[in-house]
Write an enzyme that holds these catalytic residues in place. Structure first.
Site, short mmCIF file in Angstrom:
data_model
loop_
_atom_site.label_atom_id
_atom_site.label_comp_id
_atom_site.label_asym_id
_atom_site.label_seq_id
_atom_site.Cartn_x
_atom_site.Cartn_y
_atom_site.Cartn_z
N ASN A 116 0.84 -1.19 0.00
CA ASN A 116 0.00 0.00 0.00
C ASN A 116 0.87 1.25 0.00
O ASN A 116 0.50 2.28 -0.56
CB ASN A 116 -0.90 0.01 1.25
CG ASN A 116 -1.62 1.33 1.44
OD1 ASN A 116 -2.49 1.69 0.66
ND2 ASN A 116 -1.24 2.08 2.46
N ARG A 202 -0.65 -12.36 3.58
CA ARG A 202 -1.52 -11.43 4.30
C ARG A 202 -1.23 -10.06 3.71
O ARG A 202 -0.09 -9.59 3.78
CB ARG A 202 -1.22 -11.42 5.79
CG ARG A 202 -2.07 -10.38 6.55
CD ARG A 202 -1.28 -9.76 7.66
NE ARG A 202 -2.04 -8.78 8.43
CZ ARG A 202 -1.73 -7.48 8.51
NH1 ARG A 202 -0.67 -6.99 7.87
NH2 ARG A 202 -2.46 -6.66 9.24
N ASP A 204 -1.26 -6.39 3.87
CA ASP A 204 -1.38 -5.30 4.84
C ASP A 204 -2.12 -4.12 4.21
O ASP A 204 -1.91 -3.79 3.04
CB ASP A 204 0.04 -4.87 5.27
CG ASP A 204 0.01 -3.79 6.33
OD1 ASP A 204 -0.41 -4.09 7.46
OD2 ASP A 204 0.38 -2.64 6.02
N HIS A 208 -6.96 0.17 2.24
CA HIS A 208 -6.46 1.44 1.72
C HIS A 208 -6.09 1.37 0.24
O HIS A 208 -5.50 2.32 -0.29
CB HIS A 208 -5.27 1.90 2.57
CG HIS A 208 -5.66 2.19 4.00
ND1 HIS A 208 -6.18 3.40 4.39
CD2 HIS A 208 -5.64 1.40 5.11
CE1 HIS A 208 -6.45 3.36 5.69
NE2 HIS A 208 -6.13 2.15 6.14
N GLU A 241 -6.06 -7.49 4.90
CA GLU A 241 -6.35 -6.75 6.13
C GLU A 241 -7.39 -5.68 5.82
O GLU A 241 -7.07 -4.64 5.24
CB GLU A 241 -5.09 -6.10 6.71
CG GLU A 241 -5.37 -5.47 8.06
CD GLU A 241 -4.39 -4.37 8.47
OE1 GLU A 241 -4.44 -3.96 9.64
OE2 GLU A 241 -3.61 -3.91 7.62
N ARG A 343 -6.29 -18.34 13.20
CA ARG A 343 -4.87 -17.99 13.33
C ARG A 343 -4.58 -17.73 14.80
O ARG A 343 -5.22 -16.88 15.43
CB ARG A 343 -4.55 -16.74 12.50
CG ARG A 343 -3.07 -16.32 12.60
CD ARG A 343 -2.82 -15.00 11.86
NE ARG A 343 -3.60 -13.92 12.43
CZ ARG A 343 -3.87 -12.77 11.80
NH1 ARG A 343 -3.44 -12.56 10.57
NH2 ARG A 343 -4.58 -11.83 12.39
#
Length: 494
Positions: A116, A202, A204, A208, A241, A343
């Site tokens: 991101n 994953r 992050d 966004h 996420e 998890r």
């Protein structure tokens, strides 16, 4: 406009159904986040503990070069300088060796990836020796220039989707994922990790980034490397996420067509329940009725590295290792219940929410120290090595896809249920004892309670439970016991 929307839909369809398979080895379930562990230590942990105890995967900390920050806080790992595989956890050779060794014992690796943004101002020097000038958006280690970023602006309004996705998260320089060059660099980075044998990512700060841009990136990724035991045509498991507690412009439903999401509502809700704010009896419809994404789209957890520190979502309701009785109960429920992909968190102890992992000299990460009872010391918490947690990973593996049956509750905070005829759990979160004859669904026999102990040969180091020919058993959990949960399964029969 119609054509553009159609192309986005086609991109979404191309990705659909490819990213939802965890790629776990057969007979395994349950992932653990070995937060800030070194690659060499993870490799050894796969071989010595995770593999033998039935864990299916490890989420590792970010693998790419990050900014070196004063006092070495944990969050420096989330400030990329380049995509070189050089961090405090180790170098590329060590990472590649870890992936190979873990795959060899049936434990898959999932990488926390950050694309991101790049490092914020002040992040001028990286863990791999690269330099950068975040103030001018120059990162020669990639290389990225100001042409590859969105205009500088701050996120002040989470009800404005454009601002959330096009502006800077806490000053982190915001990459433009719609830029074809940025897409090329991100795909190159992820494909390199796939070549090395990882099973998924994953992503992050996915919230966004624009879903259409992510669809393009995911759709371009290579298939997984069959040299590491993956089936031909396998795709990376994608967990995004996306913090969606409701009431904002961006919804997790915009991302669940692309991959799984981190279901923060699960963390928030399970914390409220086991902290006593909601009653256990209400767990009877645990799942989408609680506002969660679909089961195969939900990565579920009790806490994560952010919200155990008060970041992210959940606030004071989040359970952590600091409240061990309730934490073990919540973890046992998560692992006993079929909903989602669980998890387990594996932390280092902290008193300051910026504090980084234990070190030998203020910079180099220290290895965990293992005690005779499997627990850790040396500043590492290692929740995954708590008997009440690793034995429930084995429970989950044992019950497989069997449905919840024989639900019982006392109308308050005592519950029990079976998973078909293979496993049974009971919980007591009341301030008085649970002492009842309950239907376990299990075949007659004597079983070892895998919470209070473990099966050792033909004996049990903890409580035993006698199940009659009718499947019923006398279940006792005292309110003052260390553990408010009891669990038995067919592989713990004496």
């Amino acid at each position: 406009m119609f054509l553009a929307k159609s192309l986005v839909c086609l991109a979404l369809l191309a990705v659909a159904n490819a990213q939802f398979d965890t790629n776990y080895a057969s007979g395994r379930s349950g992932m653990v986040h070995l937060f800030e562990w070194k690659w060499d230590d993870i490799a050894a942990e796969c071989e010595n503990f995770l593999g033998p105890n039935g864990f299916a995967g490890v989420q590792v900390s970010p693998v790419n070069e990050n900014a070196v920050k004063d006092s070495r806080p944990w969050w420096e790992r989330y400030q990329p300088i380049s995509y070189k595989l050089e961090t405090r956890s180790g170098n590329e050779q060590q990472f590649a060796s870890m992936v190979k060794r873990c795959n060899a014992v049936g434990v898959r690796i999932y990488v926390d990836v950050i694309f991101n943004h790049m490092a914020a101002d002040g992040g001028t020097y990286g863990t791999g020796g690269s330099t950068a000038s975040p103030s001018s958006k120059s990162y020669p280690g990639v290389p990225y220039s100001s042409l590859d970023f969105n205009p500088t602006c701050a996120i002040n309004n989470y009800n404005d989707a454009n601002q959330v996705r096009n502006c800077e998260l806490v000053g982190l320089r915001d990459l433009n994922q719609g830029n074809s060059y940025v897409q090329d660099k991100v795909v190159e980075f992820l494909d390199h990790l796939i070549d090395l044998g990882v099973a998924g990512f994953r992503v992050d700060a996915a919230k966004h980034m624009w879903p259409a841009d992510l669809a393009v990136i995911y759709g371009r990724l290579k298939n997984l490397n069959t040299d590491h035991g993956f089936a031909s045509g396998s795709k990376a498991y994608i967990v995004q996420e996306v913090i969606d507690m409701g009431g904002e412009a961006i919804s997790k439903s915009e991302y669940t067509g692309l991959g799984a999401i981190t279901e923060f509502r699960h963390s928030d809700s399970i914390g409220k329940v086991f902290r006593g704010k909601d009653q256990l009896q209400y767990l009877t419809n645990w799942g989408t009725a609680w506002g969660f994404a679909a089961s195969d789209r939900s990565l579920v957890f009790v806490d994560n590295h952010d919200n155990q520190r008060g970041h992210g979502a959940g606030g004071a309701d989040v359970l952590t290792y600091k409240v061990p009785k309730q934490y073990k109960m919540a973890s046992a429920f998560m692992l006993a219940h079929p909903f989602g992909t669980p998890r387990v968190m594996s932390s280092f102890s902290f008193s300051d929410t910026d504090q980084g992992p234990p070190t030998t000299d203020g910079h180099n990460i220290a290895s965990p120290v293992f005690n005779s009872d499997n627990s850790c010391s040396g500043g590492w918490v290692c929740e995954h090595r708590w008997r009440q947690i690793y034995n429930m990973v084995a429970f989950r593996n044992t019950v497989g896809s069997d449905a919840i049956q024989n639900w019982w509750d006392n109308g308050s905070n005592q519950i029990s249920f079976s998973r078909g005829s293979r496993g049974f759990v009971a919980f007591n979160n009341d301030n008085y004892d649970l002492n009842s004859s309950l239907q376990t669904g299990l075949p007659a026999g004597t079983y070892c309670d895998v919470i209070s102990g473990s099966k050792s040969g033909s004996s049990c180091t903890g409580k035993t439970v006698s199940v009659g020919s009718d499947g019923r058993a006398s279940i006792y959990i005292g309110s003052s016991e260390d553990d408010g949960v009891l669990a038995i399964h067919v592989n713990a029969k004496l």
